[in-house]
Write a protein that holds these residues in place. Structure first.
Motif, PDB file in Angstrom:
ATOM      1  N   HIS A   1       0.875  -1.249   0.013  1.00  0.00           N
ATOM      2  CA  HIS A   1      -0.027  -0.110  -0.128  1.00  0.00           C
ATOM      3  C   HIS A   1       0.884   1.277  -0.029  1.00  0.00           C
ATOM      4  CE1 HIS A   1      -4.107  -1.733   0.401  1.00  0.00           C
ATOM      5  NE2 HIS A   1      -3.548  -2.717   1.335  1.00  0.00           N
TER       6      HIS A   1
ATOM      7  N   TRP B   1     -13.387  -1.303   7.676  1.00  0.00           N
ATOM      8  CA  TRP B   1     -13.726  -1.487   6.195  1.00  0.00           C
ATOM      9  C   TRP B   1     -13.961  -0.554   5.629  1.00  0.00           C
ATOM     10  CZ3 TRP B   1     -18.325  -0.484   4.048  1.00  0.00           C
ATOM     11  CH2 TRP B   1     -19.558  -0.494   4.698  1.00  0.00           C
ATOM     12  N   MET B   2     -14.697   0.601   6.078  1.00  0.00           N
ATOM     13  CA  MET B   2     -15.163   1.834   5.669  1.00  0.00           C
ATOM     14  C   MET B   2     -14.017   2.477   5.556  1.00  0.00           C
ATOM     15  SD  MET B   2     -18.444   4.026   6.594  1.00  0.00           S
ATOM     16  CE  MET B   2     -19.718   2.783   6.622  1.00  0.00           C
TER      17      MET B   2
ATOM     18  N   ASP C   1     -11.132   1.693   5.109  1.00  0.00           N
ATOM     19  CA  ASP C   1     -10.211   1.171   4.058  1.00  0.00           C
ATOM     20  C   ASP C   1     -11.034   1.758   2.589  1.00  0.00           C
ATOM     21  OD1 ASP C   1      -8.019   0.233   5.102  1.00  0.00           O
ATOM     22  OD2 ASP C   1      -9.015  -2.096   5.364  1.00  0.00           O
ATOM     23  N   LYS C   2     -12.059   1.746   2.391  1.00  0.00           N
ATOM     24  CA  LYS C   2     -12.677   2.151   1.189  1.00  0.00           C
ATOM     25  C   LYS C   2     -12.508   3.615   0.729  1.00  0.00           C
ATOM     26  CE  LYS C   2     -15.422  -1.653  -0.030  1.00  0.00           C
ATOM     27  NZ  LYS C   2     -15.300  -2.541  -0.868  1.00  0.00           N
ATOM     28  N   VAL C   3     -12.486   4.402   2.061  1.00  0.00           N
ATOM     29  CA  VAL C   3     -12.296   5.932   1.679  1.00  0.00           C
ATOM     30  C   VAL C   3     -10.742   6.018   1.185  1.00  0.00           C
ATOM     31  CG1 VAL C   3     -11.929   8.110   2.923  1.00  0.00           C
ATOM     32  CG2 VAL C   3     -13.970   6.729   3.106  1.00  0.00           C
TER      33      VAL C   3
ATOM     34  N   LEU D   1      -8.625   3.805   0.195  1.00  0.00           N
ATOM     35  CA  LEU D   1      -8.186   3.297  -1.193  1.00  0.00           C
ATOM     36  C   LEU D   1      -8.662   4.078  -2.299  1.00  0.00           C
ATOM     37  CD1 LEU D   1      -8.670  -0.504  -0.541  1.00  0.00           C
ATOM     38  CD2 LEU D   1      -6.508   0.772  -0.838  1.00  0.00           C
ATOM     39  N   LEU D   2      -9.715   4.806  -2.321  1.00  0.00           N
ATOM     40  CA  LEU D   2     -10.310   5.785  -2.826  1.00  0.00           C
ATOM     41  C   LEU D   2      -9.458   6.887  -3.246  1.00  0.00           C
ATOM     42  CD1 LEU D   2     -12.298   6.712  -5.153  1.00  0.00           C
ATOM     43  CD2 LEU D   2     -13.635   7.745  -3.440  1.00  0.00           C
TER      44      LEU D   2
ATOM     45  N   TYR E   1      -6.099   5.932  -5.058  1.00  0.00           N
ATOM     46  CA  TYR E   1      -6.254   5.961  -6.226  1.00  0.00           C
ATOM     47  C   TYR E   1      -6.508   7.194  -7.045  1.00  0.00           C
ATOM     48  CZ  TYR E   1      -8.005   4.555 -10.997  1.00  0.00           C
ATOM     49  OH  TYR E   1      -8.072   4.511 -12.248  1.00  0.00           O
TER      50      TYR E   1
ATOM     51  N   GLY F   1      -7.461  -3.968   2.449  1.00  0.00           N
ATOM     52  CA  GLY F   1      -6.942  -2.801   2.622  1.00  0.00           C
ATOM     53  C   GLY F   1      -5.952  -2.306   3.782  1.00  0.00           C
TER      54      GLY F   1
END
Length: 191
Positions: A70, A90-91, A93-95, A97-98, A101, A118
């Motif tokens: 990462h 988990w949430m 990680d989503k933020v 990782l976005l 990106y 993540g």
């Protein structure tokens, strides 16, 4: 530049390489490296810090990465830590990782694959320290020295300042132990 951390690695054919090879422990600065091609082997903390220093010093820097990783900016990392007070992992990680990106794009185009898990869930998985380390990644005890003789630096939850304090304690404790070992007092190298 060979091996960003740990001990030196034997590389077949290295004896025929005409350039300079050094271990991360020998690296001091990027002085004199401007415009030169440099390969940093390994993307651990030392390897990444050396690669950044070299790039900022004007070297044409490449990094060899063996496994998935990462890549986060300090700002994204700090945001993730702050979100940890309000959101499930988990949430976060989503933020994170976005955002990664949006900042870095698809790093797999450059051979830098991200792990399927993540960065915060991955960190959480690594923190399963059983009786010594809690689910939050913080030592359950006050001392950075466990009963089994292992030392733990940086797990106090006090950031860089705490890591520095842990390191000072560990160095002092090891020094004290060496002074009490018969034959080791006063730097006696015969034992």
């Amino acid at each position: 530049m060979a091996n960003g951390g740990g001990s030196p690695v034997e590389v077949p054919g290295l004896e025929g390489f005409p350039g300079k090879v050094m271990h991360a422990s020998e690296y001091r600065s990027a002085v004199g490296m401007k415009g030169k091609s440099v390969l940093v082997v390994g993307c651990g903390n030392s390897g990444m810090e050396i690669a950044l220093d070299l790039a900022e010093g004007g070297a044409i820097t490449s990094i060899v990465v063996r496994s998935e990783l990462h890549i986060l900016t300090k700002r994204i990392l700090n945001l993730g830590v702050t979100l940890g007070f309000y959101l499930p992992i988990w949430m976060i990680d989503k933020v994170v990782l976005l955002l990664c990106y949006l900042v870095f794009g698809d790093t797999s185009k450059h051979g830098l694959r991200r792990p399927a898990i993540g960065p915060f869930a991955w960190k959480d998985e690594l923190q399963d320290g059983g009786e010594l380390i809690g689910g939050d990644g913080i030592l359950k005890q006050r001392s950075p020295k466990a009963e089994n003789g292992l030392y733990y630096a940086g797990l106090s939850g006090r950031g860089i300042f705490g890591s520095g304090m842990d390191a000072e304690f560990i160095a002092g404790d090891i020094s004290k132990q060496l002074q009490t070992v018969p034959g080791q007092a006063h730097g006696n190298p015969e034992h």
